[in-house]
Design an enzyme around this catalytic site. Sequence first.
Site: not given
Ligand SMILES: Cc1cc2nc3c(=O)[nH]c(=O)nc-3n(C[C@H](O)[C@H](O)[C@H](O)COP(=O)(O)O)c2cc1C
Length: 308
Positions: A49-50, A131, A134, A247
Amino acid sequence: MEKIETSLSVNIGGIQMRNPVMTASGTFGYGSEYADFVDLNQLGAVVVKGVTSVPWPGNPMQRIMETPSGMLNAIGLQNVGVDGFISEKLPYLRDFDVPVIVNVCGKTVEEYLTVIEKLNTTGGVAGVELNISCPNLDCGGMSFGVDATLAYQLVKEVREITHLPLLVKLSPNVTDITVIARAVEDAGANALSAINTLLGMAINAETRKPELANVTGGLSGPAIKPVALRLVWEVYKSVSIPIVGMGGIMTAIDAIEFFIAGASAVAVGTANFVNPQASMEVVKGIHDYLNKKNIRSVKELVGSLKVD
Ligand SMILES: Cc1cc2nc3c(=O)[nH]c(=O)nc-3n(C[C@H](O)[C@H](O)[C@H](O)COP(=O)(O)O)c2cc1C
């Protein structure tokens, strides 16, 4: 036909991984949350997590909601902060034989640098994923990732203070992702992650209120897969550093499609909420696909899209 030995191993910007399947930041906690479902040692890498310079409380509830074929989230990067991560979360992960990639976020360049400096001197960090979605407080809240100059400056400053492998996570919410991709490559990124969530919103027609307290949120899951594939393919044609594609990956075949589009590795995100073993199933399915097609290495698939 003679059967060949398949290899899943890849090297992403200096991070050696036993297979090309990582967890997407924010969807796998700090690893321990999923340890009952996933053998972390069987993953290519764990992306946590970030993490920010100080703990962030995140946005008010309601912060997530399901949408057709996806979800919207406005968690607001709730996290324990870099000191809490190093003292409370990292020791657990160090016990596993898996690269740990720390997703880093900040509201100013200085905040990013504070986190990176602390990670530099901490054992057990294989790499950093920036990331850049932000909001940048010094620029009226505009995200670093939507402006090539801002993105370049941030990555350059981070590059100057760290030798850790540096992945930069691209935002899809831009006019031309290739401009940003090239800027961060020029600034010294070792690899790119694509894509972060797409900005969206949901409205309740009865109350006329937004479903999320933050009004807008990030859309993820299968709904965004076609967009993500297109963006990975565009980025692949524009840069020479490896791409981690993500994605909407739910299955191994989804992952294979990302390799064909140009990704050298993939990350499983929203799928973890639906099926906590999704990442393991993706690893196994990639292996089975290679075996069935008699393909020696996953690298042979990367960017192999056949366009007439
Ligand atoms: C609940 C949630 C929290 C996320 N938190 C972060 C984060 O802290 N930092 C980040 O770079 N991306 C974050 N993302 C983005 C995911 O890492 C990913 O790039 C995005 O959801 C696309 O992939 P997916 O469709 O397989 O989920 C988050 C996504 C979700 C759904």
